[in-house]
Design a protein around this motif. Structure first.
Motif, PDB file in Angstrom:
ATOM      1  N   HIS A   1      -0.313  -6.013  -3.530  1.00 30.37           N
ATOM      2  CA  HIS A   1      -1.155  -5.237  -2.795  1.00 30.37           C
ATOM      3  C   HIS A   1      -1.767  -5.919  -1.686  1.00 30.37           C
ATOM      4  O   HIS A   1      -1.530  -7.130  -1.710  1.00 30.37           O
ATOM      5  CB  HIS A   1      -2.504  -5.437  -3.962  1.00 30.37           C
ATOM      6  CG  HIS A   1      -3.793  -4.662  -3.407  1.00 30.37           C
ATOM      7  ND1 HIS A   1      -3.701  -3.479  -3.243  1.00 30.37           N
ATOM      8  CD2 HIS A   1      -4.771  -5.240  -2.859  1.00 30.37           C
ATOM      9  CE1 HIS A   1      -4.869  -2.984  -2.726  1.00 30.37           C
ATOM     10  NE2 HIS A   1      -5.605  -4.104  -2.466  1.00 30.37           N
TER      11      HIS A   1
ATOM     12  N   CYS B   1       4.047   3.215  -1.206  1.00 29.72           N
ATOM     13  CA  CYS B   1       3.217   3.891  -2.389  1.00 29.72           C
ATOM     14  C   CYS B   1       1.920   2.889  -2.201  1.00 29.72           C
ATOM     15  O   CYS B   1       0.678   3.540  -2.373  1.00 29.72           O
ATOM     16  CB  CYS B   1       3.845   3.903  -3.394  1.00 29.72           C
ATOM     17  SG  CYS B   1       4.923   5.040  -3.534  1.00 29.72           S
TER      18      CYS B   1
ATOM     19  N   ASN C   1      -1.984   4.251  -1.547  1.00 29.44           N
ATOM     20  CA  ASN C   1      -2.903   3.955  -2.365  1.00 29.44           C
ATOM     21  C   ASN C   1      -4.216   3.416  -2.042  1.00 29.44           C
ATOM     22  O   ASN C   1      -5.268   3.669  -2.120  1.00 29.44           O
ATOM     23  CB  ASN C   1      -2.478   3.427  -3.621  1.00 29.44           C
ATOM     24  CG  ASN C   1      -1.650   4.169  -4.448  1.00 29.44           C
ATOM     25  OD1 ASN C   1      -1.608   5.551  -4.452  1.00 29.44           O
ATOM     26  ND2 ASN C   1      -0.317   3.671  -5.166  1.00 29.44           N
TER      27      ASN C   1
ATOM     28  N   LEU D   1      -6.245   5.654   0.130  1.00 25.49           N
ATOM     29  CA  LEU D   1      -7.062   6.683  -0.684  1.00 25.49           C
ATOM     30  C   LEU D   1      -8.092   6.165  -1.234  1.00 25.49           C
ATOM     31  O   LEU D   1      -9.148   6.714  -1.444  1.00 25.49           O
ATOM     32  CB  LEU D   1      -5.930   7.269  -1.726  1.00 25.49           C
ATOM     33  CG  LEU D   1      -4.671   7.856  -1.503  1.00 25.49           C
ATOM     34  CD1 LEU D   1      -3.792   8.417  -2.645  1.00 25.49           C
ATOM     35  CD2 LEU D   1      -5.366   9.525  -0.988  1.00 25.49           C
ATOM     36  N   GLU D   2      -8.033   4.774  -1.460  1.00 20.35           N
ATOM     37  CA  GLU D   2      -9.343   4.255  -2.224  1.00 20.35           C
ATOM     38  C   GLU D   2     -10.564   4.282  -1.475  1.00 20.35           C
ATOM     39  O   GLU D   2     -11.710   4.186  -1.920  1.00 20.35           O
ATOM     40  CB  GLU D   2      -8.812   2.555  -2.526  1.00 20.35           C
ATOM     41  CG  GLU D   2      -7.919   2.486  -3.876  1.00 20.35           C
ATOM     42  CD  GLU D   2      -7.459   1.065  -4.158  1.00 20.35           C
ATOM     43  OE1 GLU D   2      -7.946   0.147  -3.449  1.00 20.35           O
ATOM     44  OE2 GLU D   2      -6.593   0.987  -4.742  1.00 20.35           O
TER      45      GLU D   2
ATOM     46  N   ARG E   1     -11.338   8.774   0.146  1.00 15.24           N
ATOM     47  CA  ARG E   1     -11.320   9.753  -0.757  1.00 15.24           C
ATOM     48  C   ARG E   1     -11.922  11.032  -0.380  1.00 15.24           C
ATOM     49  O   ARG E   1     -11.524  12.315  -0.662  1.00 15.24           O
ATOM     50  CB  ARG E   1     -11.776   9.416  -2.150  1.00 15.24           C
ATOM     51  CG  ARG E   1     -11.105   8.431  -3.016  1.00 15.24           C
ATOM     52  CD  ARG E   1     -11.562   7.998  -4.454  1.00 15.24           C
ATOM     53  NE  ARG E   1     -11.097   6.942  -4.946  1.00 15.24           N
ATOM     54  CZ  ARG E   1      -9.672   7.062  -5.496  1.00 15.24           C
ATOM     55  NH1 ARG E   1      -9.228   8.343  -5.421  1.00 15.24           N
ATOM     56  NH2 ARG E   1      -9.005   6.003  -5.984  1.00 15.24           N
TER      57      ARG E   1
ATOM     58  N   ARG F   1      -3.199   7.784  -8.336  1.00 14.85           N
ATOM     59  CA  ARG F   1      -2.209   6.933  -7.462  1.00 14.85           C
ATOM     60  C   ARG F   1      -0.789   7.384  -7.280  1.00 14.85           C
ATOM     61  O   ARG F   1      -0.165   7.915  -8.316  1.00 14.85           O
ATOM     62  CB  ARG F   1      -2.153   5.608  -8.097  1.00 14.85           C
ATOM     63  CG  ARG F   1      -3.592   4.841  -8.023  1.00 14.85           C
ATOM     64  CD  ARG F   1      -3.508   3.617  -8.829  1.00 14.85           C
ATOM     65  NE  ARG F   1      -2.624   2.507  -8.114  1.00 14.85           N
ATOM     66  CZ  ARG F   1      -2.805   1.736  -7.166  1.00 14.85           C
ATOM     67  NH1 ARG F   1      -3.974   1.936  -6.598  1.00 14.85           N
ATOM     68  NH2 ARG F   1      -1.758   0.992  -6.782  1.00 14.85           N
ATOM     69  N   VAL F   2      -0.276   7.379  -6.103  1.00 10.04           N
ATOM     70  CA  VAL F   2       1.318   7.530  -6.056  1.00 10.04           C
ATOM     71  C   VAL F   2       1.915   6.702  -6.510  1.00 10.04           C
ATOM     72  O   VAL F   2       1.831   5.549  -6.471  1.00 10.04           O
ATOM     73  CB  VAL F   2       1.236   8.118  -4.468  1.00 10.04           C
ATOM     74  CG1 VAL F   2       0.364   9.166  -4.121  1.00 10.04           C
ATOM     75  CG2 VAL F   2       1.269   7.113  -3.791  1.00 10.04           C
ATOM     76  N   GLU F   3       3.290   7.045  -6.948  1.00 12.50           N
ATOM     77  CA  GLU F   3       4.201   6.362  -7.493  1.00 12.50           C
ATOM     78  C   GLU F   3       5.707   6.392  -6.646  1.00 12.50           C
ATOM     79  O   GLU F   3       6.046   7.529  -6.056  1.00 12.50           O
ATOM     80  CB  GLU F   3       4.553   6.496  -8.957  1.00 12.50           C
ATOM     81  CG  GLU F   3       3.326   6.405  -9.851  1.00 12.50           C
ATOM     82  CD  GLU F   3       2.741   4.925  -9.969  1.00 12.50           C
ATOM     83  OE1 GLU F   3       3.723   4.023  -9.492  1.00 12.50           O
ATOM     84  OE2 GLU F   3       1.816   4.640 -10.368  1.00 12.50           O
TER      85      GLU F   3
END
Length: 744
Positions: free
Chosen positions: A3, A132, A136, A139-140, A143, A152-154
């Motif tokens: 992260h 990814c 993510n 996105l956090e 939004r 969450r995308v993988e």
């Protein structure tokens, strides 16, 4: 999973710049604070046009930066792509995309992506995993930029999305094969009867591989350039808006990966690229890798099909698809998807089921080929990467710093048995028609280092990529030499002429050829039109001229004095384009380009009738006949417009190398392209590479960004900008810098 959190370092006019910020910014520019050797951070420098140049010591942090930057510039497109491959678009955009989700589930993109993941190159998996994580992280904290909450995308979503793109052409060709059997009642027609005589319909009425293709590419050997280094044109004619819009970025991961160019949103790697060792691009029109199998379905059991006189069970799956409703709630839809031993079952436009068979159907590792192309350090390694043969229906053009130039008509072509018409439906009830394996890569059409010193593919067949080639489709397995075969392509003919003539080529010569607006179809048809008018005037010599006659005379005069370039100021180009639009409505051959056209009295009469109609329509729309082409062909971004040169293919377009396709008028009588030349780039493989490029609008899709349309004036004026490769070249042009660091 690693992260990383973003840290803004400096940006012109930013509140982040204080005394310490200025010091940090200066240190970054001096290279003092480079990415750590341990790969714990990635540094993103955006240049004056907002394009990200990323330096990192690890694939994970580099991928993170790519994902975060893509979201900054085009979040909706990123999410569209990552949801499309796994068949979940209806979650974001509602029932209008339920059919697309159903097809994605039918084609099993996610299943094959999951199977491929463990075997992908370890560094590539790190790049995708980091990508990814970057998406993510964005996105956090953003939004509110999406209409719905997203999960969450993988990594599997990235791989599935790329597979869906590689299968797009294969699916389209299978559907075309099926529709090409409509006149036969969607039944196979034998190539030969049992008595050995030709069947009722030995060829399809329209070769399914000749749908209008878009994109230009060419390569010059060092023998034809002033620098002695190979030169390549990257010029895909793709959408300039929406989820297929190409994303420019430049990526440096230690000494292992140094690549830049243009990637699909939703992926962390350029698909059209430049490295210190090679450069490559693609156009549409490769080998045929798919077919349509007609089915005999058990009338007593719709889940069984016949093969060799026996009923076999289909693979039956029920897919549950979550659909967003207009009021914001969700409902679950179920769809039954079926598959035979040939492949997934699709339906014709009339609802007739057929099985779509595809070479390499169970693969999802095309990103691995691009990764190995991007990390190859010599011609041998680069060609080994190409030979993986994981790409779709493409013409792949390439050059290397060692001086090689090459072309291959790619496509995971199957080994087809003889005796069937593979341009239509084939019988799916006999094992005699089943594929015998996959064609080896070396048996695809390949041309390397021709004596002419150049290659071009402007959507032409493989046997005309350079003068002097003698092979034909009969020299290959069925449907291998396929895309655009035996078709006239004005752009290809024009490129061949210009590349033959050029010597000691410079980057400026490359730009000139890329934006060439000459109209080759005018050479075919303007003499016919002028002859038709001269004959008409002799017959009507003593008649009274009406206002319509005067408008016709003006149109003839404009064509007669036209230099046959579709420039922004040309009035002859406007007349010729409207004439082509009028011809498109006729059932005769007039206006339809061929290697040799028929100049008969009937054709000339139709040509003159179309010109009269064109003159009337121009006058009705604009109040005069002499109208500059740039007043008709316009580029629009937001509420700003620019005049354009060139044209496209649609509705008998002028098919110029300067590709600006649009064939539908808006309410202001303007033709507004939404694609065409979108990332035109000339690359010279010097050390370091010299790159000149322009995108149609700008780096960002956010209207409030300064990079929403800052490259549009360059594009409209047929100019290219210099793209820096090294950090030293980049420093004078850095607009902002951001560091992404590992959280421990």
């Amino acid at each position: 999973m690693l992260h990383r959190s973003p840290q803004r370092v400096a940006q012109a006019g930013s509140p982040y710049i204080g005394s310490s910020g200025c010091l940090l910014f200066a240190l970054l520019l001096l290279g003092v604070l480079a990415p750590s050797a341990a790969g714990e951070q990635a540094t993103v420098h955006r240049d004056q046009y907002g394009t990200p140049h990323i330096w990192s010591g690890s694939y994970e942090s580099a991928g993170y930066a790519v994902g975060y930057c893509q979201c900054e510039d085009s979040l909706v497109n990123v999410m569209y792509c990552l949801y499309a491959g796994v068949g979940r678009l209806s979650e974001l955009f509602g029932s209008g995309l339920l059919a697309a989700d159903t097809e994605a589930r039918t084609l099993r993109h996610q299943t094959f992506a999951e199977q491929a993941w463990p075997d992908l190159s370890v560094p590539l998996r790190g790049l995708i995993t980091g990508y990814c994580a970057g998406v993510n992280a964005y996105l956090e904290t953003h939004r509110d930029e999406l209409p719905v909450e997203v999960a969450r995308v993988e990594p599997v979503q990235v791989v599935a999305w790329h597979r869906s793109l590689m299968k797009r052409s294969a699916v389209a060709i299978a559907k075309l094969d099926a529709e090409n059997s409509k006149a036969d009642g969607y039944r196979p027609v034998a190539r030969r009867r049992r008595d050995g005589q030709p069947g009722a319909d030995n060829k399809s009425s329209k070769h399914p591989g000749t749908q209008p293709g878009h994109s230009n590419s060419w390569a010059l050997s060092g023998a034809k350039t002033a620098s002695g280094a190979p030169m390549l044109l990257i010029d895909p004619h793709w959408p300039s808006e929406g989820h297929l819009q190409l994303y420019p970025f430049w990526l440096h991961v230690g000494d292992d990966l140094n690549v830049g160019g243009f990637g699909l949103t939703g992926t962390p790697l350029p698909g059209l690229g430049v490295t210190p060792y090679a450069t490559w691009t693609v156009t549409a029109g490769g080998a045929d890798s798919s077919d349509a199998y007609a089915l005999r379905i058990n009338p007593d059991d719709p889940h069984q099909y016949q093969l060799d006189g026996k009923w076999k069970n289909m693979d039956v799956r029920v897919e549950k698809i979550r659909v967003k409703l207009p009021d914001g709630r969700f409902e679950e839809k179920t769809r039954e998807v079926l598959e035979t031993c040939h492949g997934p079952i699709l339906k014709t436009k009339g609802g007739v089921p057929f099985a779509a068979a595809m070479g390499g159907y169970d693969r999802a590792d095309s990103l691995d080929q691009f990764f190995k192309m991007a990390t190859a350090r010599d011609t041998v390694a680069f060609k080994a990467a190409i030979a993986m043969n994981r790409l779709s229906y493409f013409n792949l053009m390439w050059a290397t710093t060692e001086g090689d130039i090459g072309y291959v008509q790619t496509g995971q072509a199957p080994l087809r048995p003889e005796g069937f018409n593979w341009e239509k439906m084939v019988p799916g009830w006999t094992s005699d028609s089943l594929y015998k394996g996959e064609l080896p890569f070396g048996q695809l059409p390949i041309v390397e280092n021709p004596l002419t010193g150049f290659l071009q593919n402007c959507n032409v067949a493989a046997n005309v990529v350079t003068p002097g080639l003698t092979f034909t489709k009969n020299d290959f397995a069925p449907n291998v030499l396929y895309g655009h075969y035996a078709q006239y392509r004005a752009r290809g003919a024009r490129a061949t002429r210009l590349l033959t003539e050029v010597e000691q080529a410079t980057i400026e010569d490359g730009r000139r050829i890329a934006f060439d607006a000459y109209v080759p179809p005018a050479d075919l048809w303007v003499p016919v039109i002028l002859q038709a008018y001269a004959e008409h005037r002799r017959e009507a010599e003593n008649g009274t001229q009406t206002e319509a006659d005067q408008r016709l005379a003006t149109a003839v005069r404009l064509l007669g004095t036209w230099n046959r370039y579709a420039t922004r100021h040309s009035t002859g180009a406007t007349v010729f384009r409207f004439w082509r639009l009028a011809c498109n409505e006729l059932t005769s051959s007039v206006g339809r380009d061929r290697f040799v056209i028929a100049n008969t009295p009937g054709v000339r009469q139709d040509a003159l009738r179309a010109l009269r109609q064109a003159a009337e329509r121009i006058h009705a729309k604009y109040g005069k006949v002499a109208v500059a082409w740039g007043d008709v062909k316009r580029m629009r971004r937001g509420d700003v417009e620019w005049p354009l040169s060139g044209d496209g293919l649609g509705k008998l377009g002028m098919d110029t190398l300067r590709a600006t396709p649009a064939d539908r008028f808006d309410d202001q009588h303007k033709l507004i392209p939404r694609g065409g030349q979108c990332v035109t780039t000339v690359v010279e493989l010097t050390d370091p590479p010299r790159i000149r490029s322009v995108v149609m609008y700008g780096q960002s899709n956010k209207p409030n960004s300064p990079h929403f349309a800052d490259q549009a004036p360059l594009y409209a004026n047929e100019q290219l900008r210099e793209v820096p490769w090294t950090l030293e070249q980049l420093r004078p042009h850095i607009e902002s810098t951001r560091v992404f660091e590992t959280d421990r």
